[in-house]
Design an enzyme around this catalytic site. Sequence first.
Site, mmCIF file in Angstrom:
data_model
loop_
_atom_site.group_PDB
_atom_site.id
_atom_site.type_symbol
_atom_site.label_atom_id
_atom_site.label_comp_id
_atom_site.label_asym_id
_atom_site.label_seq_id
_atom_site.Cartn_x
_atom_site.Cartn_y
_atom_site.Cartn_z
ATOM 1 N N GLY A 129 0.776 -1.330 0.070
ATOM 2 C CA GLY A 129 0.078 0.078 0.105
ATOM 3 C C GLY A 129 0.784 1.354 -0.127
ATOM 4 N N GLN A 180 3.255 9.780 1.213
ATOM 5 C CA GLN A 180 4.323 9.239 0.981
ATOM 6 C C GLN A 180 5.032 9.638 -0.248
ATOM 7 O OE1 GLN A 180 2.554 5.032 2.006
ATOM 8 N NE2 GLN A 180 4.760 5.080 2.840
ATOM 9 N N CYS A 210 6.578 -0.602 6.290
ATOM 10 C CA CYS A 210 6.223 0.901 5.434
ATOM 11 C C CYS A 210 7.440 1.196 4.708
ATOM 12 C CB CYS A 210 5.882 1.904 6.567
ATOM 13 S SG CYS A 210 5.372 3.248 5.654
ATOM 14 N N LEU A 211 7.055 1.764 3.479
ATOM 15 C CA LEU A 211 8.028 1.937 2.371
ATOM 16 C C LEU A 211 8.677 3.251 2.733
ATOM 17 C CD1 LEU A 211 5.828 1.149 -0.844
ATOM 18 C CD2 LEU A 211 7.631 -0.299 0.259
ATOM 19 N N HIS A 231 -3.504 0.943 8.246
ATOM 20 C CA HIS A 231 -2.066 1.296 7.794
ATOM 21 C C HIS A 231 -2.164 2.778 7.103
ATOM 22 C CE1 HIS A 231 2.245 1.140 7.340
ATOM 23 N NE2 HIS A 231 2.045 1.673 6.467
ATOM 24 N N GLU A 232 -2.810 2.372 5.669
ATOM 25 C CA GLU A 232 -2.678 3.647 4.810
ATOM 26 C C GLU A 232 -3.443 4.604 5.373
ATOM 27 O OE1 GLU A 232 -0.587 3.441 2.945
ATOM 28 O OE2 GLU A 232 -0.201 1.546 3.035
ATOM 29 N N HIS A 250 -1.543 6.931 7.632
ATOM 30 C CA HIS A 250 -0.932 7.868 6.831
ATOM 31 C C HIS A 250 -1.745 9.277 6.675
ATOM 32 C CE1 HIS A 250 2.991 6.004 5.670
ATOM 33 N NE2 HIS A 250 2.323 5.000 5.796
HETATM 34 NI NI NI Z 1 3.385 3.099 5.345
#
Ligand code: NI
Length: 158
Positions: free
Chosen positions: A46, A51, A89-90, A131-132, A135
Amino acid sequence: MAIRNIREIGDPVLEKPCKEVKEVTPRIRQLIDDMFDTLYEADGVGLAAPQVGILKRIVVIDTTGDSPLVLINPRILETSGEQTGYEGCLSVPGKTGSVTRPNYVKALAYNEDMEPFEIEGTELLARAIMHELDHLEGHLYVEKVEGELQDIESVQEN
Ligand code: NI
């Protein structure tokens, strides 16, 4: 293909709440396409717009590699149950940590035509949605990690 630069932890753009999308302009369609390119290139599950430096309420998710999901202005309608597992997480490269999330999530979101739809998910999809959405409020999973944040390699060896 347009890969965007993924912002990393410490970048203030990751700590700010995002704004509602009022209209899906060609620019926003391009952003969504680029977010998928960036997600697949990074081999992620995701990605949220902040991000890639854009403070808009847009997330893309793909938990299987062939089930792309765009959520615009998403909000949670219902959650239930509990799951505890490692999350990454990226924007926090090379790290992982144990986080407890609901095991079931129902959300309301808009698609690229700004039509509302409901999405239900369990397990990994439920985790990814939670999670997303964090963000979009300026929160990272590291705030919720139980115990220590670990190096991904050290966990994979266990
Ligand atoms: Ni993330």
